[in-house]
Design an enzyme around this catalytic site. Structure first.
Site, short mmCIF file in Angstrom:
data_model
loop_
_atom_site.label_atom_id
_atom_site.label_comp_id
_atom_site.label_asym_id
_atom_site.label_seq_id
_atom_site.Cartn_x
_atom_site.Cartn_y
_atom_site.Cartn_z
CG HIS A 69 -3.45 2.36 1.93
ND1 HIS A 69 -4.08 2.61 1.28
CD2 HIS A 69 -2.98 1.92 3.37
CE1 HIS A 69 -4.48 1.05 1.20
NE2 HIS A 69 -3.72 0.83 2.22
CG ASN A 124 -6.28 -1.65 1.58
OD1 ASN A 124 -5.90 -0.90 0.95
ND2 ASN A 124 -5.80 -2.14 2.72
CB CYS A 138 -1.24 -0.07 1.00
SG CYS A 138 -2.24 -1.71 1.48
#
Ligand code: ACO
Length: 344
Positions: free
Chosen positions: A271, A301, A124
């Site tokens: 994020h 996500n 990520c």
């Protein structure tokens, strides 16, 4: 000489899976998912769509926007693609394991025949690392002027759809930014573009977020029967603690190194892994929640894609104005973390 983001794009698979859709299949509820993560839905790519397909769509959209808004003199995507010197693609879910780089597949399909292409695989944090890497590679070479930085994921392929503690968290998608070395100043009054990044890692946490099977440490062998597909395993609470500290520490470092305060920042684009992580970090630092841009409710996500998707949403909605000070903050497997400070 500044490195500026001159256009953005995104690709979101049309198939939308809500929390209630999942609750109809596994032992979970919309209430649990929302209250623990802030997620309401995720978008899942069709079986024949891989990360490079989403990356290509996001890249094409970024190039179209650059033409539409007059950020470039080229008049067609084909012409513009030929001016790209570099493609840096962040992904945890490469089209093919190990090689070739997914960025090479995008390079070919986009017609970016003059571009070098490489993947960045720090989960990520890949977009944050990728933006800094691409900016550095443009800066060191007088011949390189433009780069595409992309985050693209099909996380649905490595999520165990029978494990409620994993599958509710992830979604598929891609985001892209077109960056250019411009004549604007990079320091001093009127400076623009990427002005500073923080990059960090703590490999002692490698086991906390991991795909154990299929690599050189644990190869799959001929004839082996698997009880489940190789997928992501996570120590959720360890990652949560790390993530809150990583977001807090990255924001603090960027402010300190730059000699500014949080009131100088117009937007923080974190994020999107869990809204609670962002809220906890914001609370620790006394930052108003409004300053953080959150779209996790719609996309869940999407790992390396989450920050460029968010940037594209803000950019297209004209919620980012020229001169705005924007901070990105990423964290993920590795464990890794980092952030970029950008004058839009
Ligand atoms: N629905 C209902 N119950 C659930 C679900 C679910 N989807 N998932 C877990 N539970 C249950 C557990 O079984 C457990 O039940 P028990 O108490 O009876 O054993 C209970 O809920 C609590 O589970 P916890 O894991 O303790 O829940 P927690 O509050 O820690 O939340 C979460 C879990 C959301 C995963 C949180 O730990 C988190 O967000 N961690 C960070 C995740 C993250 O940021 N990952 C980044 C990955 S990005 C990348 O690099 C690819």
């Amino acid at each position: 000489m500044a490195i500026e983001i001159i256009a953005t794009g995104r690709a979101i698979p049309p198939r939308r899976v809500t929390n209630d859709d999942l609750a109809a299949r596994i032992d979970t509820t919309d209430e649990w998912i929302r209250s623990h993560t802030g997620i309401g839905a995720r978008h899942i790519a069709e079986a024949d769509v891989a990360a490079s397909d989403l990356a290509l769509e996001a890249a094409n959209n970024a190039l179209s926007l650059a033409i539409e808004r007059g950020a470039v003199t080229e008049k067609s995507i084909e012409e513009l693609a030929l001016t790209i010197d570099l493609i840096v693609l962040g992904t945890t879910t490469q089209d093919y394991y190990g090689c070739p780089a997914t960025a090479c597949i995008v390079q070919d399909k986009l017609g970016a025949y003059n571009a070098g292409a490489m993947d960045i695989t720090v989960a990520c944090s890949s977009f944050v690392y990728g933006l800094e890497a691409a900016a550095g590679l443009l800066t060191v070479s007088p011949e390189r002027k433009r780069a595409l930085v992309i985050g693209a994921e099909t996380l649905s392929r490595i999520a165990d759809w029978n494990d409620r503690s994993i599958c509710v968290l992830f979604g598929d998608g891609a985001g892209a930014v077109l960056i250019e070395k411009t004549g604007a100043p990079a320091v001093g009054p009127g400076r623009r573009g990427l002005v500073r990044s923080v990059l960090g890692a703590d490999g002692s946490g490698a086991q906390a977020l991991i795909v154990r099977r299929g690599g050189g440490r644990n190869p799959l062998s001929a004839g082996e029967i698997l009880d489940r597909a190789p997928g992501i395993e996570m120590d959720g609470q360890a990652v949560y603690r790390f993530a809150v500290a990583a977001v807090t520490g990255t924001i603090e470092k960027l402010l300190l190194y730059e000699g500014i305060t949080i009131s100088d920042i117009d937007r923080i684009v974190p994020h999107q892994a869990n809204a609670r992580i962002v809220q906890a970090a914001g609370k620790r630092l006394g930052i108003n929640e409004e300053k953080f841009y959150l779209n996790i409710e719609e996309y869940a996500n999407t790992s390396s894609a989450s920050i460029p998707i968010a940037l594209d949403e803000l950019n297209r909605a004209e919620k980012l104005r020229r001169g705005d000070v924007v901070m990105t903050v990423g964290f993920g497997a590795g464990l890794t973390y980092g952030g970029n400070l950008i004058i839009w």
